[in-house]
Design a protein around this motif. Structure first.
Motif, PDB file in Angstrom:
ATOM      1  N   LEU A 245       0.836  -1.206   0.000  1.00 19.22           N
ATOM      2  CA  LEU A 245       0.000   0.000   0.000  1.00 19.22           C
ATOM      3  C   LEU A 245       0.866   1.249   0.000  1.00 19.22           C
ATOM      4  CD1 LEU A 245      -2.733  -0.996   2.624  1.00 19.22           C
ATOM      5  CD2 LEU A 245      -2.929  -1.022   0.126  1.00 19.22           C
ATOM      6  N   ARG A 246       2.023   1.167   0.650  1.00 18.27           N
ATOM      7  CA  ARG A 246       2.913   2.318   0.752  1.00 18.27           C
ATOM      8  C   ARG A 246       3.914   2.373  -0.401  1.00 18.27           C
ATOM      9  NH1 ARG A 246       7.958   2.851   3.509  1.00 18.27           N
ATOM     10  NH2 ARG A 246       7.705   0.700   4.242  1.00 18.27           N
ATOM     11  N   LEU A 247       4.446   1.212  -0.758  1.00 19.03           N
ATOM     12  CA  LEU A 247       5.512   1.183  -1.757  1.00 19.03           C
ATOM     13  C   LEU A 247       5.016   0.977  -3.180  1.00 19.03           C
ATOM     14  CD1 LEU A 247       8.044  -1.018   0.272  1.00 19.03           C
ATOM     15  CD2 LEU A 247       8.138   1.459  -0.065  1.00 19.03           C
ATOM     16  N   GLY A 248       3.832   0.432  -3.314  1.00 18.07           N
ATOM     17  CA  GLY A 248       3.265   0.258  -4.654  1.00 18.07           C
ATOM     18  C   GLY A 248       4.110  -0.650  -5.525  1.00 18.07           C
ATOM     19  N   GLN A 249       4.315  -0.240  -6.770  1.00 16.56           N
ATOM     20  CA  GLN A 249       5.053  -1.049  -7.744  1.00 16.56           C
ATOM     21  C   GLN A 249       6.555  -1.117  -7.430  1.00 16.56           C
ATOM     22  OE1 GLN A 249       3.572  -2.853 -10.130  1.00 16.56           O
ATOM     23  NE2 GLN A 249       1.653  -2.144  -9.199  1.00 16.56           N
ATOM     24  N   ARG A 250       7.013  -0.305  -6.505  1.00 14.56           N
ATOM     25  CA  ARG A 250       8.439  -0.352  -6.162  1.00 14.56           C
ATOM     26  C   ARG A 250       8.807  -1.650  -5.444  1.00 14.56           C
ATOM     27  NH1 ARG A 250       9.123   4.269  -2.323  1.00 14.56           N
ATOM     28  NH2 ARG A 250      11.337   3.678  -2.403  1.00 14.56           N
ATOM     29  N   LEU A 251       7.805  -2.311  -4.871  1.00 17.58           N
ATOM     30  CA  LEU A 251       8.052  -3.548  -4.136  1.00 17.58           C
ATOM     31  C   LEU A 251       7.634  -4.733  -5.000  1.00 17.58           C
ATOM     32  CD1 LEU A 251       8.785  -5.154  -1.587  1.00 17.58           C
ATOM     33  CD2 LEU A 251       6.449  -4.758  -0.750  1.00 17.58           C
ATOM     34  N   ILE A 283      14.986  -1.965  -0.258  1.00 13.80           N
ATOM     35  CA  ILE A 283      13.963  -1.566  -1.225  1.00 13.80           C
ATOM     36  C   ILE A 283      13.538  -0.114  -1.054  1.00 13.80           C
ATOM     37  CG2 ILE A 283      11.717  -2.143  -2.193  1.00 13.80           C
ATOM     38  CD1 ILE A 283      13.881  -4.334  -2.458  1.00 13.80           C
ATOM     39  N   ALA A 284      13.117   0.241   0.178  1.00 18.12           N
ATOM     40  CA  ALA A 284      12.551   1.575   0.403  1.00 18.12           C
ATOM     41  C   ALA A 284      13.507   2.715   0.055  1.00 18.12           C
ATOM     42  CB  ALA A 284      12.090   1.690   1.863  1.00 18.12           C
ATOM     43  N   PRO A 285      14.817   2.627   0.312  1.00 20.97           N
ATOM     44  CA  PRO A 285      15.685   3.775   0.009  1.00 20.97           C
ATOM     45  C   PRO A 285      15.877   4.034  -1.490  1.00 20.97           C
ATOM     46  CG  PRO A 285      16.701   2.323   1.651  1.00 20.97           C
ATOM     47  CD  PRO A 285      15.549   1.586   1.054  1.00 20.97           C
ATOM     48  N   ARG A 286      15.522   3.113  -2.353  1.00 16.54           N
ATOM     49  CA  ARG A 286      15.776   3.263  -3.788  1.00 16.54           C
ATOM     50  C   ARG A 286      14.536   3.803  -4.492  1.00 16.54           C
ATOM     51  NH1 ARG A 286      17.616  -2.606  -5.419  1.00 16.54           N
ATOM     52  NH2 ARG A 286      18.085  -1.575  -7.428  1.00 16.54           N
ATOM     53  N   MET A 287      14.739   4.747  -5.395  1.00 11.97           N
ATOM     54  CA  MET A 287      13.622   5.363  -6.120  1.00 11.97           C
ATOM     55  C   MET A 287      12.877   4.337  -6.969  1.00 11.97           C
ATOM     56  SD  MET A 287      13.334   8.511  -5.304  1.00 11.97           S
ATOM     57  CE  MET A 287      12.267   9.067  -6.649  1.00 11.97           C
ATOM     58  N   ASP A 288      13.634   3.409  -7.576  1.00 13.94           N
ATOM     59  CA  ASP A 288      12.992   2.407  -8.421  1.00 13.94           C
ATOM     60  C   ASP A 288      12.663   1.131  -7.660  1.00 13.94           C
ATOM     61  OD1 ASP A 288      15.594   1.772  -7.994  1.00 13.94           O
ATOM     62  OD2 ASP A 288      16.037   1.155 -10.055  1.00 13.94           O
ATOM     63  N   VAL A 309      15.849 -15.645   2.239  1.00 14.83           N
ATOM     64  CA  VAL A 309      15.281 -14.321   1.964  1.00 14.83           C
ATOM     65  C   VAL A 309      16.408 -13.474   1.397  1.00 14.83           C
ATOM     66  CG1 VAL A 309      14.228 -12.251   2.930  1.00 14.83           C
ATOM     67  CG2 VAL A 309      13.570 -14.507   3.809  1.00 14.83           C
ATOM     68  N   ARG A 310      16.236 -12.987   0.163  1.00 11.51           N
ATOM     69  CA  ARG A 310      17.296 -12.178  -0.458  1.00 11.51           C
ATOM     70  C   ARG A 310      16.665 -10.993  -1.185  1.00 11.51           C
ATOM     71  NH1 ARG A 310      16.965 -16.753  -3.893  1.00 11.51           N
ATOM     72  NH2 ARG A 310      16.581 -16.247  -6.094  1.00 11.51           N
ATOM     73  N   ASP A 311      17.424  -9.913  -1.235  1.00 18.24           N
ATOM     74  CA  ASP A 311      16.981  -8.726  -1.963  1.00 18.24           C
ATOM     75  C   ASP A 311      18.088  -8.286  -2.905  1.00 18.24           C
ATOM     76  OD1 ASP A 311      18.739  -6.585  -0.704  1.00 18.24           O
ATOM     77  OD2 ASP A 311      17.712  -7.281   1.102  1.00 18.24           O
ATOM     78  N   ASP A 312      17.731  -7.438  -3.856  1.00 18.94           N
ATOM     79  CA  ASP A 312      18.714  -6.933  -4.824  1.00 18.94           C
ATOM     80  C   ASP A 312      19.112  -5.498  -4.514  1.00 18.94           C
ATOM     81  OD1 ASP A 312      16.376  -5.685  -5.439  1.00 18.94           O
ATOM     82  OD2 ASP A 312      16.288  -6.340  -7.530  1.00 18.94           O
ATOM     83  N   GLY A 313      19.097  -5.177  -3.207  1.00 18.80           N
ATOM     84  CA  GLY A 313      19.455  -3.820  -2.794  1.00 18.80           C
ATOM     85  C   GLY A 313      20.955  -3.584  -2.832  1.00 18.80           C
ATOM     86  N   GLU A 314      21.390  -2.555  -2.105  1.00 16.29           N
ATOM     87  CA  GLU A 314      22.793  -2.151  -2.147  1.00 16.29           C
ATOM     88  C   GLU A 314      23.718  -3.091  -1.379  1.00 16.29           C
ATOM     89  OE1 GLU A 314      24.072   0.174  -3.987  1.00 16.29           O
ATOM     90  OE2 GLU A 314      22.071   0.584  -4.780  1.00 16.29           O
ATOM     91  N   GLY A 315      23.171  -3.867  -0.435  1.00 17.18           N
ATOM     92  CA  GLY A 315      24.025  -4.730   0.366  1.00 17.18           C
ATOM     93  C   GLY A 315      24.921  -3.933   1.293  1.00 17.18           C
TER      94      GLY A 315
END
Length: 368
Positions: A245-251, A283-288, A309-315
């Motif tokens: 609801l908050r992040l929309g398509q960014r998540l 996820i949240a800190p990135r514009m895309d 659990v893995r993400d493609d963030g900055e690490g």
């Protein structure tokens, strides 16, 4: 001489009964060995009875006196005297043990055979009986002290393990007892905003929100140690739907689930803190935005449960993982300690990350 250098025991009374039982068993073994040593079976039953008589007459006194050594060992445990005092008390106790042994033997001989026989026996056996008294006291004192130290060390080890486990459970209770306040406020604000645009969607969001709270409160109230993976994933889907609801398509979420693992059992709130860390820091800190992948697979070798659990963030730099400022989301440290203690230490939690390479947490949970 034996010494007793260890912490004071609060459970001295409780340790006496097992030690007395062990002492009784040792006395019985010693008596049987004495009987066997003095028996010549080929000479008939009379030789056996004579050996029984000699063993009983010789050993009854030191066996009885040995009961007085256990309270003395407990006294050393309570008071922990200095070395000179320790040696003096042991020497005094050993001499008293020998003298009392001689006195009991003399009294028994006097009662059974008369004064002349008792005097002759005392004169003949005084020296070697006194030496044996010192040796037997040393053996008994050393045995009791060793048994008390071993029992105390075991008690301290169990107490330390229970304290460490309680600490891990307390830390996990912090996670189980509350969700991130920022998540709660953001979710409520999103639902309020949604009521103005889409009442039906707001109602669905409230149902998800109440389901999440019900899950958290149920695991806390019932002190549940295990839930099925399916239950944890249902909770996680509600959580992600509200974050969307908050992040929309960014998540973006990708699921890689082996259906054979859905009935496997895991500790409650195992995955949500890891996913929340990925959202907050990856996820949240990135514009895309970014993508979080959640996988559950059966381990072909061990039949355990592999979770990831893995993400493609900055690490981040792996060397910074233990720093207070590195990915400070709730749960990761508590989960690490919990998985080090839970499942008898067999469960594993491993973190893989590098600058620009995302963040990944692998869990292995035994199922047998």
């Amino acid at each position: 001489m034996p010494s007793l250098k260890s912490s004071k025991t609060p459970a001295g009374a409780r340790t006496s009964a097992p030690l007395l039982l062990g002492y009784g068993a040792a006395c019985l073994v010693a008596w049987l060995l004495f009987v066997l040593a003095g028996t010549e079976f080929q000479r008939g039953l009379w030789q056996l009875w004579e050996a029984v008589y000699q063993a009983t007459l010789t050993l009854w006194a030191p066996m009885l006196l040995g009961l007085a050594v256990l309270p003395l060992a407990h006294w050393f445990a309570r008071h922990e005297p200095a070395l000179p005092v320790l040696l003096f008390v042991h020497l005094l106790a050993a001499l008293l043990f020998s003298i009392t042994w001689l006195g009991l033997d003399y009294g028994a001989a006097l009662l059974l055979f008369g004064a002349e026989h008792a005097d002759a026996t005392l004169e003949q056996s005084f020296l070697w009986r006194a030496i044996w008294g010192l040796l037997v006291y040393a053996v008994l004192a050393t045995g009791f002290v060793a048994a008390l130290n071993a029992r105390r060390a075991k008690l301290l080890a169990v107490t330390a393990a229970q304290a460490e486990s309680a600490l891990a459970r307390a830390e996990l209770a912090v996670i189980s007892g509350k969700l991130n306040p920022h998540f709660l406020f953001n979710t409520l604000n999103s639902i309020i905003a949604l009521t103005r645009k889409d009442a039906r969607a707001a109602e669905a969001a409230l149902l998800r929100f109440s389901g999440m709270l019900r899950y958290v409160l149920a695991t806390k109230r019932e002190a549940t140690d295990r839930v099925t993976l399916q239950e944890e994933l249902d909770f996680l889907r509600d959580y992600l739907a509200l974050e969307a609801l908050r992040l929309g398509q960014r998540l973006k979420i990708e699921w890689e689930l082996d259906e054979r693992t859905l009935e496997d059992e895991i500790p409650p709130l195992t995955l949500q803190p890891l996913v929340e860390n990925s959202i907050v820091h990856g996820i949240a800190p990135r514009m895309d935005g970014g993508c979080i992948t959640i996988s559950a697979q059966r381990d072909a070798l061990t039949d355990g449960l592999n979770l990831c659990v893995r993400d493609d963030g900055e690490g981040c730099d792996p060397a910074q993982l233990d720093a207070a400022s590195a990915r400070p989301g709730i749960g990761l440290g508590a989960l690490r300690r919990r998985f080090a203690l839970d499942y008898e230490g067999r469960a594993r939690l491993r973190v893989h990350t590098a600058p620009g390479a995302g963040f990944r947490v692998d869990l292995w949970i035994p199922q047998s």
